[in-house]
Design an enzyme around this catalytic site. Structure first.
Site, PDB file in Angstrom:
ATOM      1  N   CYS A  89     -33.986 -11.400  37.859  1.00  0.00           N
ATOM      2  CA  CYS A  89     -35.266 -11.017  38.474  1.00  0.00           C
ATOM      3  C   CYS A  89     -35.540 -11.761  39.781  1.00  0.00           C
ATOM      4  CB  CYS A  89     -36.422 -11.291  37.514  1.00  0.00           C
ATOM      5  SG  CYS A  89     -36.139 -10.743  35.835  1.00  0.00           S
ATOM      6  N   HIS A 383     -41.316  -3.013  38.044  1.00  0.00           N
ATOM      7  CA  HIS A 383     -40.500  -4.211  38.225  1.00  0.00           C
ATOM      8  C   HIS A 383     -39.027  -3.828  38.383  1.00  0.00           C
ATOM      9  CE1 HIS A 383     -38.739  -8.056  37.868  1.00  0.00           C
ATOM     10  NE2 HIS A 383     -38.851  -8.267  36.563  1.00  0.00           N
ATOM     11  N   CYS A 413     -40.957 -15.455  36.957  1.00  0.00           N
ATOM     12  CA  CYS A 413     -40.046 -15.862  35.899  1.00  0.00           C
ATOM     13  C   CYS A 413     -38.749 -15.071  36.064  1.00  0.00           C
ATOM     14  CB  CYS A 413     -40.657 -15.636  34.517  1.00  0.00           C
ATOM     15  SG  CYS A 413     -41.039 -13.911  34.127  1.00  0.00           S
TER      16      CYS A 413
END
Length: 427
Positions: A89, A383, A413
């Site tokens: 991510c 996302h 995160c």
């Protein structure tokens, strides 16, 4: 000596919700869709860039090193050096951080840094037994060998797993990302109603930002091969209500879990770019910076509580610069899950946690919701993992300029037990 580094411009595609089939754009398609108009509005030629860096997690087989493929399709020249980075991510933020450090340390003057992801193109994966059977079938010689191999065929060989499902499961803890959010919800006492309320607010904030034009220039329309224009993030649900979300069952820990599809980030396709430049490049090309990149921080922690990555990365970053929670005017925390963001907010207010984990004498403090994700976040817009870290830095810079803010932190995160944060100041 280190040099100042400026974010001078940036743009992204709309984030398009995955709808059970490959979407209209591959990762490189997305990068080109927002990269081309971004470069067209710049005063400098495309060969003025020293480097192209692109974050991407799920690289498809037809686009190896998507940074280089994108650079060539963007007309940046055969001599343009370009490489791809992958830190789950954090990939889109890693591209910015790498560019920031190159420019700060004097080896480069101007870099195009981005992130892209087409989660709808995640491959289907056969299990090991099925793969071995297909391999044995390919090696079989003659009709008798092939016939013998066919007797070993099982129906479950034709039931592949979606690659994304495996990618979102931690290989060390065997917990999927939603389960790690459940761990945090339990640890910090986040209830279902509070998580749903956060999700409703995220959608309302994004819808208001779209209606008020606060995303104009940042979000650029994408045009698919059928001529259809995709102008806005299409996962936003401004009419979402607590009553509607309450009807959804737990997605990961039934029957009592707090994390649902409605209070989690959406699976989407999207891309984002930023242009970083030195003071020399700013002056040479007559550029108008949006913000100055000050510093960055990466942290690692137990993968089962990876959602606390923003706390472990951004708090030391603020501390290094002598900043308190009240010194940060705006925050962008990637909304992987409502329970995860709320747990970060709770951790910052927890005296014991801040003392034992962060080494503070007391709690870091409360982040006012009026300063956090002011225009919504991943719960409402999605996302696309390789792009999100880039998007939150770009949007933080734009929001700071719109609101006249002095400082901001973008943080996220990262699956696998990591966290990343970047500190920005007004240009």
């Amino acid at each position: 000596m280190t040099r100042p580094v400026y974010l001078v411009d940036g743009a992204r595609t709309p984030f398009l919700k995955a709808r059970g089939a490959p979407g209209p754009f591959t990762p490189v398609d997305l990068a080109v869709q927002c990269g081309r108009p971004l470069l067209m509005r710049q005063p400098m030629p495309r060969d003025a860039f020293d480097l192209v860096i692109l974050g991407c997690v799920n690289v498809i087989q037809d686009e190896m090193n998507p940074a280089r493929v994108a650079a060539l399709r963007l007309g940046m020249g055969d001599e343009q050096v370009a490489f791809t980075v992958q830190i789950n991510c954090g990939s889109g933020m890693q591209s910015i951080d790498t560019a920031f450090r190159y420019i700060r340390d004097g080896s480069h003057e101007m870099i195009l840094a981005g992130g892209t992801e087409a989660l709808s193109h995640a491959p289907l994966v056969y299990n090991r037994e099925a793969t071995e059977w297909f391999g044995g079938m390919a090696r079989a010689k003659g009709a008798m060998d092939k016939a013998a191999k066919l007797t070993e065929l099982r129906p479950d060989f034709f039931s592949p797993v979606i690659g994304l499902e495996r990618g979102l499961t931690d290989p060390i803890t065997a917990l999927n990302m939603g389960q790690t959010a459940e761990v945090l919800a339990h640890r910090f006492g986040i209830d279902r109603e509070t998580a749903d309320a956060y999700a409703v607010d995220s959608h309302k904030r994004l819808a208001a930002a779209q209606a008020d034009g606060r995303l104009d220039g940042e979000v650029l329309p994408a045009f698919d091969r059928d001529g259809m224009a995709h102008a806005k993030d299409d996962g936003v649900r401004p009419d979402n209500s607590m009553e509607q979300l309450a009807k959804l069952g737990p997605a990961f820990e039934k029957p009592y879990g707090k994390v649902t599809a409605g209070n989690s980030s959406q699976i989407t396709d999207g891309a984002s770019w930023v242009i970083l430049a030195s003071e020399t490049a700013v002056e040479a090309h007559g550029l108008n910076p949006i913000a100055r990149l000050v510093d960055s921080e990466w942290a690692a922690l137990d993968p089962s509580v990876m959602g606390l990555g923003p706390v472990l990365s951004s708090t030391p970053l603020a501390q290094r610069h002598g900043l308190s929670v009240d010194d940060i005017d705006l925050w962008e925390i990637n909304e992987a899950f409502a329970a995860q963001v709320l747990s970060c907010l709770a951790a910052w207010q927890d005296d014991d946690f801040c003392r034992e984990v962060l080494g503070y004498d007391a709690a870091f403090g409360r982040i006012d919701r009026g300063r956090l994700n002011v225009d919504g976040g991943a719960i409402s817009l999605g996302h696309p993992v390789g792009a999100s870290g880039n998007r939150i830095v770009l949007h933080l810079a734009n929001a700071m300029k719109q609101k006249g803010a002095r400082r901001g932190i973008a943080t996220e995160c990262i699956g696998g037990g990591l966290g990343g944060a970047m500190l920005l100041e007004a240009a």
